[in-house]
Enzyme design. Structure first.
Site, mmCIF file in Angstrom:
data_model
loop_
_atom_site.group_PDB
_atom_site.id
_atom_site.type_symbol
_atom_site.label_atom_id
_atom_site.label_comp_id
_atom_site.label_asym_id
_atom_site.label_seq_id
_atom_site.Cartn_x
_atom_site.Cartn_y
_atom_site.Cartn_z
ATOM 1 C CG ASP A 1 198.362 36.968 13.445
ATOM 2 O OD1 ASP A 1 198.611 36.609 14.608
ATOM 3 O OD2 ASP A 1 197.730 36.272 12.634
ATOM 4 C CG ASP B 1 198.116 35.650 18.288
ATOM 5 O OD1 ASP B 1 196.878 35.693 18.224
ATOM 6 O OD2 ASP B 1 198.804 34.919 17.573
ATOM 7 C CD GLU B 2 194.197 37.776 14.114
ATOM 8 O OE1 GLU B 2 193.691 38.016 13.020
ATOM 9 O OE2 GLU B 2 193.974 36.721 14.752
HETATM 10 MG MG LIG Z 1 199.233 34.643 15.384
#
Ligand SMILES: [Mg+2]
Length: 488
Positions: free
Chosen positions: A11, A105-106
């Protein structure tokens, strides 16, 4: 649960805000808030400096300004976020063919499927190498990484390592790792279940483990009771699975006690519409169709949709359409579940001149909306100088919009990798002032890179999957609601 710690969860830390701090040297170490910058906008991401002041995602920008009046408030620059996301996802693709992106983003990575050595020493080296490589290739972003024997454990491990850290939970250590955590840390446990467990004297995972399965089933029902009992022992066998393109985004609330008043319906719809808009914004998508779903006390389900001619990600617009749809729900007999969804995505906002209506077949009838006049959106994303936007001045060089209004644009002339630059005010119609494209990263991955081993369209799916998940702080139901589920 696998025999080895082979599931990795990554993350990026405060992603949008970190990209802005990276690209705008004067913002390094300062509170930065990215999202809707208007008075009624919603925060998409806050930097850690802004979080320290109480700002968090899904909060109204007005409230954020109150808490952090000196923070920089910036509109989103999705091109820049996608550029860095593609670099990170491509890197993960080098580790394993099994990468499951959860959002822009993960992602989860199945290290075993990539033939990776999952011995403790090898894992530690892999994780630190990956984090270093990400910072290098993105020219300064940081990722937190967790590794464990299941998705559940890997995700909790990366959360516990934030920011800019890593944590590997060795096989056999999972129960100890989760024991002191609040039962709220378990995905799927909302305030209602937390409250029920708390009445049984159960607040931590360790206490949950001591409860008898029969008692849990009696108090929570079979499905939830068995689930929480299993997860308390870290039992989670979900596979890492690359996902298809997100087709819709929705947020639903199930109530412990049926709602019977229109005002309460309106309140829930407003909150859900806001969360949906934040997720759309995080994905860089705009939606044409808004859907409201209600399950009544008798378990009948009402679903109503409305398709706009334009496409929007504007929270107020989505909320207004959803409220219009929800207006036809008669809550007097009791509403068990309410949700707002959006679908029919586009990658750009479209000016909306007038509207068409439609209803889902499930609604059983065509629903007409009798607005006196066709509505016109006032937002023209292609016009003006939103704060944060990249610009270039023929004399002063590269910079970004610090603020604008009354025919004046204030620009800070600085760029990634350079020194903090001066601020100058210019006329908005200055012929020497232009919008500018991204200053590309050296490690940028081409957007249409089809030949990356993931099959055709992988990059596009990855981009679209920005829609796939709401950040965990957004997923938490607000007080008074029983459980909120997020779908895509
Ligand atoms: Mg994040």
């Amino acid at each position: 649960m696998r025999a080895s710690a082979s599931v990795l969860h990554l993350d990026l830390d405060a992603f949008f805000a970190s990209v802005e701090q990276r690209d705008k040297p004067s913002l390094a170490g300062r509170p930065v808030v990215v999202g809707g910058v208007g008075g009624r906008g919603v925060v998409a991401t806050a930097s850690y400096e802004a979080r320290a002041l109480g700002v968090h995602s899904a909060m109204g920008t007005g409230q954020a300004r109150h808490l952090a009046p000196h923070a920089a408030y910036l509109a989103t620059r999705f091109e820049a976020y996608r550029e860095s996301s593609r670099i990170v996802m491509a890197l993960l693709g080098e580790l394993s063919p099994l990468v499951e992106p959860l959002s822009i983003d993960e992602a989860f990575v199945d290290l075993a499927a990539g033939g990776r050595d999952t011995s403790p020493e090898a894992l530690a080296a892999l994780v630190e190498g990956l984090r270093r490589e990400i910072t290098e290739r993105t020219e300064g972003l940081h990722a937190s990484v967790g590794v464990g024997s299941s998705k559940f454990i890997a995700k909790l491990a990366s959360e516990s390592a934030k920011p800019d850290g890593s944590r590997i939970i060795a096989p056999g250590r999972e129960p100890d790792f989760i024991a002191p955590m609040s039962v709220r840390a378990i995905p799927g446990i909302g305030p209602a279940t937390t409250e029920k467990l708390s009445r049984l004297g159960i607040r931590t995972v360790a206490e949950l483990r001591e409860a008898s399965p029969r008692e849990l089933v009696r108090e929570l029902g079979r499905a939830v009771g068995e689930y929480v009992h299993g997860i308390a022992f870290a039992q989670d066998d979900r596979p890492v699975a690359p996902r298809g393109e997100a087709k819709s985004i929705s947020v639903e609330d199930t109530f412990e006690q049926d709602i019977t008043e229109s005002a309460a319906v309106a309140e829930v719809i407003a909150a859900d519409a806001r969360l949906v808009a934040v997720r759309l914004a995080r994905a860089g998508l705009f939606a044409r169709t808004v859907t409201v779903k209600a399950r009544m006390a008798d378990f009948s389900t009402v679903s109503r949709s409305r398709t706009l001619l334009g496409a929007t990600d504007h929270p107020e617009r989505i909320a207004a359409v959803a409220q219009g749809l929800a207006g036809a729900i008669d809550p007097r007999g009791g509403v068990r579940l309410l949700g707002v969804g959006v679908s029919n995505f586009t990658q750009a906002a479209q000016e909306e001149l007038f509207e068409v209506d439609d209803a889902e077949p499930a609604a059983g009838r065509l629903v007409r909306h009798d607005e006196a006049a066709p509505s016109v959106t006032v937002r023209h994303p292609e016009a003006g100088f939103p704060p944060g936007m990249d610009v270039e001045h023929d004399e002063w060089g590269r910079g970004w919009v610090w603020g604008s209004g009354h025919g004046i644009v204030t620009v800070r002339f600085e760029h990634r990798g350079g020194p903090v630059g001066p601020v100058r005010s210019l006329r908005a119609d200055d012929p020497l002032l232009h919008r500018a494209g991204l200053l590309p990263l050296a490690a940028a991955v081409p957007e249409d890179d089809e030949d990356d081993g993931h099959g055709p369209g992988w990059a596009r799916r990855m981009r679209d999957l920005g829609a796939a998940r709401v950040p965990s702080e957004d997923a938490r139901p607000s007080p008074g609601e029983s459980a909120r589920t997020v779908h895509n």
